[in-house]
Design a protein around this motif. Sequence first.
Motif, short mmCIF file in Angstrom:
data_model
loop_
_atom_site.label_atom_id
_atom_site.label_comp_id
_atom_site.label_asym_id
_atom_site.label_seq_id
_atom_site.Cartn_x
_atom_site.Cartn_y
_atom_site.Cartn_z
N TYR A 63 33.48 44.28 41.87
CA TYR A 63 33.53 43.55 43.13
C TYR A 63 32.41 42.52 43.20
N LEU A 64 32.57 41.57 44.11
CA LEU A 64 31.50 40.67 44.48
C LEU A 64 30.87 41.20 45.77
N ALA A 65 29.55 41.22 45.82
CA ALA A 65 28.85 41.64 47.03
C ALA A 65 28.08 40.45 47.59
N PHE A 66 27.87 40.49 48.89
CA PHE A 66 27.23 39.37 49.58
C PHE A 66 25.99 39.84 50.35
N ASN A 67 24.94 39.05 50.28
CA ASN A 67 23.82 39.22 51.20
C ASN A 67 24.22 38.49 52.48
N THR A 68 24.74 39.21 53.43
CA THR A 68 25.36 38.58 54.61
C THR A 68 24.35 37.91 55.53
N ASP A 69 23.04 38.04 55.23
CA ASP A 69 22.03 37.30 55.99
C ASP A 69 21.66 35.98 55.33
N ALA A 70 22.12 35.78 54.08
CA ALA A 70 21.77 34.55 53.34
C ALA A 70 22.48 33.35 53.97
N PRO A 71 21.80 32.24 54.15
CA PRO A 71 22.40 31.07 54.81
C PRO A 71 23.70 30.60 54.17
N THR A 72 23.81 30.69 52.84
CA THR A 72 25.00 30.16 52.17
C THR A 72 26.27 30.94 52.50
N VAL A 73 26.14 32.25 52.77
CA VAL A 73 27.33 33.09 52.99
C VAL A 73 27.27 33.86 54.31
N LYS A 74 26.33 33.47 55.20
CA LYS A 74 26.20 34.19 56.48
C LYS A 74 27.44 34.01 57.33
N ASN A 75 28.03 32.82 57.28
CA ASN A 75 29.28 32.56 58.00
C ASN A 75 30.41 33.28 57.27
#
Length: 534
Positions: free
Chosen positions: A290-302
Amino acid sequence: MNRKTLVLPAVAGLLTPVLAACGGSSSGGKSGDAIVVGTTDRFTASSDAPAPVDPAYAYDVGTWNILRQTVQTLMAQPRGDGEPQPEAAESCGFTDTGNERYACKLRKDLKFANGDPVTAADVKYSIDRARAIKADSGVFALLSTIDTVETQGDNEVIFHLKTADATFPFKLSTPVAGIIDPKDYEKNKLRDGFDIDGSGPYTMQAEVKNNELVKATFTKNPNYKGLLTPKNDKVVLESFADATAMGSALDKGDIDVMTRTMAPDQIRKLQNDTSGKVNLVEMPGLEIRYLAFNTDAPTVKNKAVRQAMAQVINRGELVSKVYGTEAEPLFSLVPATITGHSNSFFNKYGNPSVDKARSLLSRAGVTTPVKLTLHYTTDHYGPATAKEFEVLKQQLNASGLFDVTVQGTPWEKFRPAEKKGEYDVYGMGWFPDFPDADNYLAPFLDKDNTLGSPYTNPEIINTLIPQSRREADRLSASKSLAEMQDIVADDVPILPLWQGKQYVATRDDITGSEYAMNSSSTLQLWELGRGVGG
């Protein structure tokens, strides 16, 4: 005998081989020869992870495979992947109707490998220690439903749970619940290095070079009492830098068994090989990527950015180009063969569509192309990972909505960086701690999640996870499990990609290969023996 591919059926809880291995059985090996097993798992002690094989810290399939040979647990997965059975325990079970009180009685005369008796106090010490240390690997979260551990005499342990947890017997079969001798493991400090002392089927001698375990020699423990019956006296687990080196060692006869992780081209070559020297066993696998996201990071927060990636990525093409028949597209965190699985991502996004992805970003006011770096580990999940991320980059960039680069990093640096939140988007794999849908959801979505992700959903944490754990009949938990999967598909803190099969290759005189690895990728070295090739 000509090489044959043995294919084992993929029915969760009923994984019974349909073909036997070649050769006769042997319990002691040929003239006492050790069976040599190859792996590409790397075992490194570093400043970030100085205690890689301490049960209170270890939390990846490689280190767990070392611990499962050496450290005993109250419960264990049986040969065919069914419900856990007593291992160090003589009996275990819930003693109330609410699944909140779980009692275990130890086997009589249980001993550590050094001859010291194993007592209920040792079990309590081991589990309380892991809970108290709270290692940053996050493995302690498997014990999060425990409120208190009580002992009655030397042989009985009682677990009082905070809330109902029908999966608790599975958790007691994982290495974090391994029984250790208090004399060897300090109460509030991890044990650095590669020394292990336990009461499991083997003792281990580690060969270490430059803070890396390169070879582990497992010798049958004469004091062992438990569920398992070792069919050999000695097994050597050798770590290789890559699949090519491991395959070459098998060809030369330097190793007897080749395990995870083989390259797709190696598997195809072995499937077509008629030399008669090697048997390839195809097994059902519960590994996911899977791909995981740092949901606080500006690039992927939205979340529209994450949703657009889910809408663009073509799993079928990814699997076809990189893994062929060795993997299948996955549309949920929960694999298709696990009770409670729901195709939530397909239900929400359907087939890949650039137009739909563009619409998602436009409505959210996101400027395109979105510039991202996809991070992956170069040496932990097999040699095909680099190609996989190139395909992902091509798919995302071809949409015109993303400007993606990829960056590979060795696992010993990748994992600490990921835990520190240094990556916005990164690729990971998951080998289940036990074969239940809970173990594909709670580790990522509950408090103290294994990724250190900032993503939280109160409904999942406070309602759906506890609700699902109240159901001893896992089919009855399907509604709450499906709701969690639907929320993940909408919020996309994690983007599932594929589910893989797994393979073991053995030279023709090795028996037990069909049981050498279970569906959770647990190495069961005690099943291997040396017979007569033909």
